[in-house]
Design a protein around this motif. Structure first.
Motif: not given
Length: 235
Positions: A18, A21-22, A25, A31-32, A36
């Motif tokens: 996470k 990933s922040e 993004k 996108n998520s 990932k």
């Protein structure tokens, strides 16, 4: 940016996937699902084993070396032109230090990026740097290639740093050189050379005026009155 202590640089309450990933993004508009997949790819790039599992773990579940690899993965996530590495191996044991520095060097070559390495470890500097800037009290006092700084240094502080390094032929019974005195108070910096109070070669002008830069070659310079024409006139 690669910070000194990965444990305090990572958010202890968030899973590693996470956290990285922040970045992806916000700065790469992923996108998520894409974030990932990219996080897993970045973990593989920095040689983190079982990346699919690691992205679901918290920082405390990884060793110090693995945490530092996560920080490096975050640092390269947006393909930077410059990476600032602030004492990136301080909290690690010697074997892991070598692995992390080798990884940083490898990524530098692959990504064609530049590294600004901030460190007190002259062994690491000699092994990995192309150019060196020696700083004292917040000022650059000497700069040059590795060869120039290690073998042709001209500033007394650089001499002191080099004398404090053990060598393979050092006498194990002899004490390492230790520089006397203390650094100046940067809230009230001295008018002249900041190293003056600790320098055995200090002259009167050193107390009164900050040394001007003297170019010794196209790549080598120093800020010391000893290398200035003033010193010749005093002699």
């Amino acid at each position: 940016m690669i910070f000194q202590d990965p444990m305090t640089s990572l958010n202890p309450t968030m899973k590693l996937g996470k956290q990285i990933s922040e970045v992806l993004k916000i700065h790469r508009n992923m996108n998520s699902k894409e974030a990932k997949e990219e996080a897993i790819r970045l973990f593989k790039a920095v040689h983190i084993t079982n990346p699919e599992q690691r992205i679901n773990q918290y920082p405390f579940e990884l060793s110090g070396g693995m945490r530092q690899r996560v920080i490096i993965a975050m640092a390269i996530a947006c393909n930077p032109k410059i990476i600032i590495a602030d004492e990136p191996t301080t909290a690690l044991d010697v074997t892991i230090q070598a692995q992390i520095m080798e990884l940083i060097h490898e990524l530098k070559e692959e990504m064609e990026t530049s590294i600004i390495l901030i460190t007190h470890d002259l062994g690491v500097v000699r092994e990995f740097a192309d150019r060196i800037n020696v700083m004292y009290a917040g000022k650059i006092i000497e700069g040059g290639t590795v060869e120039e700084v290690f073998k042709k240094s001209k500033h007394p502080y650089t001499w002191a740093l080099l004398k404090s390094m053990p060598t393979l032929d050092s006498d194990i019974k002899s004490e390492l050189y230790s520089l006397g005195g203390t650094p100046p108070d940067l809230l009230e910096p001295p008018i002249g050379c900041p190293f003056c109070a600790r320098c055995e070669y200090a002259m009167e002008i050193c107390k009164e005026k900050m040394p001007e830069r003297t170019d010794l070659s196209t790549t080598h310079f120093t800020c010391c009155w000893l290398t200035h024409e003033y010193a010749e006139s005093v002699e």
